[in-house]
Design a protein around this motif. Structure first.
Motif, PDB file in Angstrom:
ATOM      1  N   THR A 369       1.307   6.458 -10.721  1.00  6.28           N
ATOM      2  CA  THR A 369       2.401   7.002 -11.531  1.00  6.28           C
ATOM      3  C   THR A 369       1.889   8.150 -12.395  1.00  6.28           C
ATOM      4  OG1 THR A 369       3.566   4.900 -11.537  1.00  6.28           O
ATOM      5  CG2 THR A 369       4.106   6.417 -13.299  1.00  6.28           C
ATOM      6  N   GLN A 410       9.711   5.227 -11.562  1.00  6.37           N
ATOM      7  CA  GLN A 410       9.443   3.828 -11.218  1.00  6.37           C
ATOM      8  C   GLN A 410      10.492   2.898 -11.821  1.00  6.37           C
ATOM      9  OE1 GLN A 410       5.411   2.783 -11.939  1.00  6.37           O
ATOM     10  NE2 GLN A 410       5.588   0.808 -10.948  1.00  6.37           N
ATOM     11  N   ASP A 490       8.740   7.319  -6.927  1.00  2.66           N
ATOM     12  CA  ASP A 490       7.765   6.363  -7.451  1.00  2.66           C
ATOM     13  C   ASP A 490       8.242   4.942  -7.150  1.00  2.66           C
ATOM     14  OD1 ASP A 490       5.803   5.007  -8.780  1.00  2.66           O
ATOM     15  OD2 ASP A 490       5.916   6.227 -10.611  1.00  2.66           O
ATOM     16  N   GLU A 491       7.617   4.310  -6.193  1.00  8.77           N
ATOM     17  CA  GLU A 491       7.992   2.970  -5.729  1.00  8.77           C
ATOM     18  C   GLU A 491       9.500   2.833  -5.518  1.00  8.77           C
ATOM     19  OE1 GLU A 491       6.022  -0.332  -7.356  1.00  8.77           O
ATOM     20  OE2 GLU A 491       4.196   0.770  -7.778  1.00  8.77           O
TER      21      GLU A 491
END
Ligand code: ADP
Ligand code: MG
Length: 574
Positions: A369, A410, A490-491
């Motif tokens: 991240t 995220q 992000d994810e």
């Protein structure tokens, strides 16, 4: 801080108005001598001559002068209110621009909110009694002169009284300043607790922590209250003292005047006039002491607004650069945590070209991240550079990011507004086709149209009216809106079902096919089916980087790499 350019960041330019207000205050203060003059004339002229017509004429004149004084007083306070409103209009948006950036630099949202209130503080100060006291203070000599002309001894006494009261104002300043500082800090702490409590409402309820949370708030509140009380005590005590001194001075003037009158040095009218004028002369000192707390906080707000605006004024102009189309190059970047200053990422370099997708993998806390935050300029890099088509990140104006970058964080948090607003990034003129295209690519179009209000569905604060998976897909649609060159996810699959993951893979493929670049952080292998490059981030370093086929054999799945020695990797790009 911000990448937007704006013209006027100066808080000055109000000097003309202040000069005007100063002059107006002079007028008001001179007119405030009406009562004293009236008294002198009544005693020394009307009473001695016994003329009713003189009395009437004097009274009419006095009423006229009083009316003017009142008129100017109203005018002055209206000007001050409007001055406050003008400052607010001009600076509130600019301050807010800085406020929204503060959390990225490690400030808490309570600290940011505190700064956001500076403009409010200044505006309400200008509309209050504080500035009136400050504008009246410099005119005290007019009254001193008046009393002096009645009799120099009375003048000296008034001057002495004014000196003592001025000393009290200075004392108020010294005592208040120290406490006010602590008070602000205590307020920030208290608000931070409040903020964190409200944001964790669910957790507090589910685990029976509400009582504890309230206690924590209460302690912080108590500390704030203590200093608040102390500051108010200082103001209250000093203004009590000043009031008594003022009354004593008034009586002393009467007494001394009577003595002088007995000696034949003063008329009866002059005694009363001197007493009235002395009281009026020192009233602003009383007011100033009582208002000192707000004077101090307004001054601090003013100073901070100036600092805030200075930050914005640093920004240069940006030359519009062409639409990016080639590459993203990360050169030796090192990033430190904005809060602690700890090095989170060191010497990361790699390059990806148009049409490629990079999957970032690695253990939790490895720095994935942090890496994408550095690439996007969310966190400032300490060293190194991030270039798109050869141009450093800092060279792009804010519009560029809006047009050419897509980012799905995220922890997806949507904004207050409709689904359409969120997807089109609150564009002033949203393009419905682009919105639908983005939603379709993110595989959420069907779901949205099934909602009662479709794309116009209001999401509520933080978009909490949707499930986590739905939020994530709307976040994905937002990242894809307008077909940006660089898409950073992000994810993105942390809350997705199988269907959502399929849509994700299709979306990545679509971006690649149109010549964009994708960076995707993933824990599960399903998310990186469509990538061709892999980077392993571990311990704040890019441990490996290279084509997916050479880095990962099909057998080695799952991709969550716990130990780096699991497989030989080609060395990270320099
Ligand atoms: N705001 C922050 N301030 C200080 N340290 C942070 C901050 N955010 C993350 N870190 C630290 O940076 C490291 C990398 O975190 P992160 O990049 O989020 O890891 P991940 O690879 O799981 O995405 C962790 O050790 C974390 O403690
Ligand atoms: Mg992460």
């Amino acid at each position: 801080m911000s990448r937007k350019k704006q013209a006027d960041y100066k808080i000055e330019g109000t000097r003309g108005i202040f000069a005007y207000l100063f002059g107006l205050s002079g007028l008001i203060n001179i007119l405030a001598l009406t009562g004293a003059f009236y008294m002198l004339q009544i005693y020394d002229r009307a009473l001695t001559s016994g003329s009713i017509s003189t009395l009437v004429a004097l009274s009419v004149l006095a009423i006229g002068l009083y009316l003017f004084q009142g008129l100017f007083d109203i005018l002055r306070s209206q000007i001050l209110v409007r001055l406050g409103a003008r400052l607010d209009t001009k600076f509130a948006p600019l301050t807010h621009e800085v406020v929204v950036e503060m959390p990225r630099y490690g400030y808490s949202s309570a600290e940011a909110a505190e700064r956001g209130r500076d403009v409010d503080t200044l505006r309400s100060f200008l509309a209050g009694q504080g500035p009136i006291a400050l504008f009246d203070l410099p005119w005290i000599p007019v009254y001193l002169l008046f009393v002096w002309l009645l009799h120099p001894v009375l003048g000296i006494l008034t001057l002495g009284g004014a000196g003592v009261l001025a000393a009290l104002t200075i004392l108020a300043e010294i005592l208040t300043r120290r406490h006010a500082q602590t008070m602000i800090k205590a307020a920030v702490t208290r608000n931070a607790v409040m903020d964190s409590n409200t944001r964790n409402s669910d957790v507090l309820h589910a685990m029976g922590m509400t009582r504890r949370a309230v206690d924590r708030f209460e302690r912080a509140n108590q500390y704030h209250l203590e200093h608040q009380t102390k500051t108010s005590d200082i103001g209250g005590t000093l203004s009590g003292i000043s009031k008594v001194l003022r009354m004593m001075l008034q009586s002393a003037i009467l007494g001394l005047g009577a003595y002088l009158a007995i000696n034949g040095e003063l008329s009866a009218g002059a005694i009363v006039a001197a007493s009235i004028v002395t009281t009026r002369a020192l009233a602003p000192v009383d007011l100033a002491i009582a208002q000192w707390k707000s004077v101090v906080s307004a001054r601090r707000s003013y100073k901070r607004i100036k600092e805030t605006l200075a930050v914005l004024a640093d920004k240069g102009d940006f030359i519009p650069l062409p639409k990016p189309s080639h590459s993203l190059r990360v050169d030796n970047i090192t990033t430190v945590a904005p809060t602690t200053g700890a090095v989170l990422l060191s010497d990361v370099s790699f390059e990806i070209k148009s049409g490629q997708a990079l999957g970032l993998i690695g253990p939790s806390g490895g720095g994935k991240t942090t890496l994408v935050k550095s690439i996007l300029g969310i966190w400032p890099v300490l060293r190194g550079s991030v270039r798109i088509d050869g141009a450093d990140l800092g060279q792009w104006a804010e519009d560029f990011y809006c047009d050419h970058v897509g980012y799905l964080p995220q922890d997806v948090s949507l904004m207050e507004g409709t689904i359409a607003d969120n997807i089109c990034r609150f564009a002033e003129e949203p393009d419905p086709r682009k919105i639908i295209l983005a939603a379709k690519t993110a595989g959420i179009h069907e779901l949205i149209v099934h909602l009662r209000e479709g794309y116009q569905t209001e999401l509520g604060p933080h978009g909490t009216s949707l499930s986590a998976g739905q939020r994530q897909r709307i976040g994905l649609a937002r990242a894809l809106y307008g077909e940006p060159f660089l898409v950073v996810l992000d994810e993105p699959n942390s809350n997705l079902d199988a269907e959502g993951e399929e849509a994700l893979t299709a979306a990545i493929t679509a971006v690649r096919q149109r010549g964009g670049i994708v960076i995707i952080i993933a824990h599960r292998p399903s998310a990186i089916q469509a990538v061709d490059m892999i980077g392993l981030v571990q311990g704040g370093k890019l441990v490996s980087f290279g084509p997916k086929d050479t880095l990962i054999q099909p057998k080695t799945r799952p991709l969550v790499v716990e130990k780096s020695e699991r497989q030989p990797m080609t060395s990270a790009a320099e």
